[in-house]
Design a protein around this motif. Structure first.
Motif, PDB file in Angstrom:
ATOM      1  N   ARG A 226       0.819  -1.208   0.000  1.00 48.31           N
ATOM      2  CA  ARG A 226       0.000   0.000   0.000  1.00 48.31           C
ATOM      3  C   ARG A 226       0.855   1.261   0.000  1.00 48.31           C
ATOM      4  N   THR A 227       2.076   1.177   0.498  1.00 49.48           N
ATOM      5  CA  THR A 227       2.968   2.342   0.479  1.00 49.48           C
ATOM      6  C   THR A 227       3.946   2.292  -0.690  1.00 49.48           C
ATOM      7  N   HIS A 228       4.017   1.154  -1.390  1.00 51.52           N
ATOM      8  CA  HIS A 228       4.914   1.005  -2.550  1.00 51.52           C
ATOM      9  C   HIS A 228       4.135   0.283  -3.649  1.00 51.52           C
ATOM     10  N   ALA A 229       3.501   1.055  -4.506  1.00 51.74           N
ATOM     11  CA  ALA A 229       2.578   0.508  -5.494  1.00 51.74           C
ATOM     12  C   ALA A 229       3.263  -0.423  -6.496  1.00 51.74           C
ATOM     13  N   GLY A 230       4.576  -0.289  -6.694  1.00 50.66           N
ATOM     14  CA  GLY A 230       5.266  -1.130  -7.660  1.00 50.66           C
ATOM     15  C   GLY A 230       5.621  -2.510  -7.141  1.00 50.66           C
TER      16      GLY A 230
END
Length: 366
Positions: A226-230
């Motif tokens: 959720r904090t790093h979409a990749g």
């Protein structure tokens, strides 16, 4: 001093008592809550500052609900959480409070994020599960590694390692939770989604030594994407078993078949109940020597190249859990209350504040 009311539910247990002491050290004056009024009175009398008490039992959820009013910070150390943890979660949601717990149980963590997260968001309540040694360090280490790696990172691996006599250090609650987890399905985050997983292993290089780890479900799987979409893959491994890791992996792969045997779950629950009862009568667990915590996070790109690595070192996991719970509760009781919903540690407090909190609790980046 804090501004909002803090309630410590499960205060008379081993982790509960350590957390009460850590809260006092931070200037907080929590309400001590639990099911046994005599044990609550004995705990309150043993502390250097007189604290209020409240009787609440998970078998009577209305009593747990009365602990929470809007803005209350509710800490729960009542485990095994998969069996006894839900009344505190629902109390926090219905009361519009902030909830923190000490669980390390994958099934319960998944339940909080997937079942209770939407309701908490709608009610304006904050749920921060697994806010202890399981699994704050890995969330922080992975966040730092991913930030260093940059946008090319698509995978992060986290490894938890302990050195020392943890067999003697484990509390009755920890042993009971472990028994409850034996027949529960594990999970990971692979190909961009949560997937069932059994018996996955890998080897980390830690202080020049090859240390094996066994995959386990954790809060990192829900929070980090959720904090790093990749991110397409999040793996978390426990490296506490050493040479027994391969045998544990084989047992994990057999879990779906064993769990299907009639009566198997009742047997593990009965064994966990005996452990809890024995723990209430026995002395607090003490290791023969110091315990050292090492947590590793490594970020990789799509071709499998290692882009960054972060390592955290600390001490006793129970003392860290108590200290970080106290830090989180005092922080949430002040002006920096977490947002609504089921949150990971970084989402709840921010990476810079969380790193400071972990350092105060004895866990440092090396």
């Amino acid at each position: 001093m804090t501004s909002a009311r803090i309630v410590l539910f499960g205060a008379t247990g081993y982790t509960g008592r350590l957390t009460a002491e850590a809260l006092l050290a931070r200037g907080a004056r929590p309400v001590l809550a639990g099911r046994d009024p005599d044990r609550l009175a004995a705990l309150a009398a043993s502390l250097p500052v007189e604290l209020p008490t409240a009787v609440a039992d998970v078998d009577r959820p209305a009593g747990v609900r009365r602990l929470v009013e809007p803005g209350t910070v509710l800490i729960s150390t009542v485990g095994p959480f998969a069996r006894w943890g839900e009344p505190a979660v629902t109390a926090a949601i219905e009361g519009g409070g902030v909830y923190l717990d000490s669980t390390g149980e994958p099934t319960f963590i998944r339940r909080v994020f997937q079942r209770y997260g939407p309701a908490a968001a709608a009610a304006g309540a904050s749920l921060v599960t697994a806010f202890g040694h399981d699994y704050v360090p890995g969330n922080l280490a992975a966040e730092l590694a991913l930030r260093e790696a940059g946008p090319d990172a698509v995978r992060v691996d986290v490894g938890y390692f302990l050195t020392g006599d943890m067999a003697r250090r484990a509390s009755a609650g920890t042993r009971a939770s472990a028994l409850g987890m034996i027949l529960e399905p594990m999970y990971g985050f692979r190909q961009g989604r949560i997937r069932h997983e059994y018996g996955r292993t890998r080897v980390f290089e830690v202080d020049g030594r090859r240390r094996p780890g066994l995959s386990v479900g954790a809060s990192e799987h829900f929070a980090l994407p959720r904090t790093h979409a990749g991110l397409r893959e999040v793996n978390v491994y426990l490296g506490w078993l050493g040479n027994l890791t391969r045998a544990a992996a084989a047992l994990s792969r057999a879990t779906p078949f064993v769990a299907a045997v009639p009566g198997a779950r009742r047997l593990t629950e009965a064994a966990a109940d005996r452990v809890v009862r024995a723990g209430r009568r026995g002395r607090p667990p003490v290791a023969a020597g110091p315990i050292v915590t090492q947590v590793v996070a490594e970020a990789y790109d799509g071709a499998g190249r290692r882009l960054a690595g972060v390592e955290l070192h600390g001490g006793d996991p129970y003392e860290f859990t108590a200290a970080i719970l106290a830090w989180g509760a005092v922080t949430a009781a002040g002006p920096d209350r977490p947002g609504a919903g089921a949150l990971g540690p970084v989402e709840a407090f921010g990476v810079a504040a969380l790193e400071r909190g972990c350092a105060e609790a004895g866990l440092l980046v090396v």
